[in-house]
Design an enzyme around this catalytic site. Structure first.
Site, PDB file in Angstrom:
ATOM      1  N   HIS A  31      -5.679  -9.471 -26.767  1.00  0.00           N
ATOM      2  CA  HIS A  31      -5.402 -10.231 -25.540  1.00  0.00           C
ATOM      3  C   HIS A  31      -4.784 -11.590 -25.894  1.00  0.00           C
ATOM      4  O   HIS A  31      -3.807 -12.020 -25.279  1.00  0.00           O
ATOM      5  CB  HIS A  31      -6.689 -10.476 -24.738  1.00  0.00           C
ATOM      6  CG  HIS A  31      -7.342  -9.237 -24.242  1.00  0.00           C
ATOM      7  ND1 HIS A  31      -8.686  -8.997 -24.421  1.00  0.00           N
ATOM      8  CD2 HIS A  31      -6.861  -8.174 -23.552  1.00  0.00           C
ATOM      9  CE1 HIS A  31      -8.994  -7.834 -23.870  1.00  0.00           C
ATOM     10  NE2 HIS A  31      -7.899  -7.313 -23.341  1.00  0.00           N
ATOM     11  N   ARG A 104      -1.229  -0.700 -26.409  1.00  0.00           N
ATOM     12  CA  ARG A 104      -1.539  -0.419 -27.805  1.00  0.00           C
ATOM     13  C   ARG A 104      -1.068   0.959 -28.248  1.00  0.00           C
ATOM     14  O   ARG A 104      -0.828   1.190 -29.417  1.00  0.00           O
ATOM     15  CB  ARG A 104      -3.059  -0.495 -28.022  1.00  0.00           C
ATOM     16  CG  ARG A 104      -3.642  -1.861 -27.777  1.00  0.00           C
ATOM     17  CD  ARG A 104      -5.160  -1.825 -27.763  1.00  0.00           C
ATOM     18  NE  ARG A 104      -5.602  -1.070 -26.602  1.00  0.00           N
ATOM     19  CZ  ARG A 104      -6.619  -0.226 -26.577  1.00  0.00           C
ATOM     20  NH1 ARG A 104      -7.348  -0.024 -27.635  1.00  0.00           N
ATOM     21  NH2 ARG A 104      -6.937   0.410 -25.471  1.00  0.00           N
TER      22      ARG A 104
END
Length: 163
Positions: A31, A104
């Site tokens: 993040h 991801r």
């Protein structure tokens, strides 16, 4: 001071403002990386900590808010807020035209593509997706929560301020 010919209204309407939404339970290095890279694209990023009624929180939402504020305390272009509505409505409340997201893997892409289409249809919002750097691709909040629950060291997965 604003440039000549620029007023406060013009500044507000021309700023590129993005919402970075999530539960951030907890906020990970992945993040952190996405937000920092997003600063090259946006004038302001609002990290929106959404309440998710379908998830059981590991860390209290106010604790997450305070931790993220601490992480970015020296970055005036980042704000942190809790919200309890649809992300499109949260974005409208802040005159944001963009949603910043990170992915991801392939599974993340499918989910994010669907959400981006819905957000575009519901709120005329553009979703900007940044690919996670490879060194963070294996890190998820779920992984960190599991490690934490079993008393394992999570320092390799979260920003220094959360260690």
């Amino acid at each position: 001071e604003l440039p000549s010919g620029t007023n406060e209204h013009t500044k507000r309407t021309t700023m590129k403002k993005a919402i970075f939404p999530g539960s951030f339970d907890p906020f990970t290095l992945g993040h952190y990386d996405i937000v920092n890279r997003g600063l090259a694209l946006f004038d302001e990023i609002i990290i929106g900590i959404g309440r998710n009624s379908t998830k059981k929180d590991t860390f209290p939402i106010r604790e997450r808010e305070e931790a993220i504020r601490k992480i970015f305390k020296d970055e005036p272009r980042i704000r942190v807020e809790i919200y309890d509505c649809l992300t499109v409505d949260f974005a409208k409340q802040h005159d944001a035209k963009f949603i910043l997201r990170g992915i991801r893997c392939v599974e993340d892409f499918e989910y994010e593509r669907n959400m981006a289409e819905a957000n575009r249809q519901l709120g005329d919002l553009e979703t900007i997706i940044l690919y996670t750097h490879p060194e963070y691709a294996h890190i998820s909040s779920t992984l960190v929560r599991d490690l934490y629950a079993y008393g394992k060291d999570v320092t390799a997965f979260v920003p220094n301020e959360l260690r």
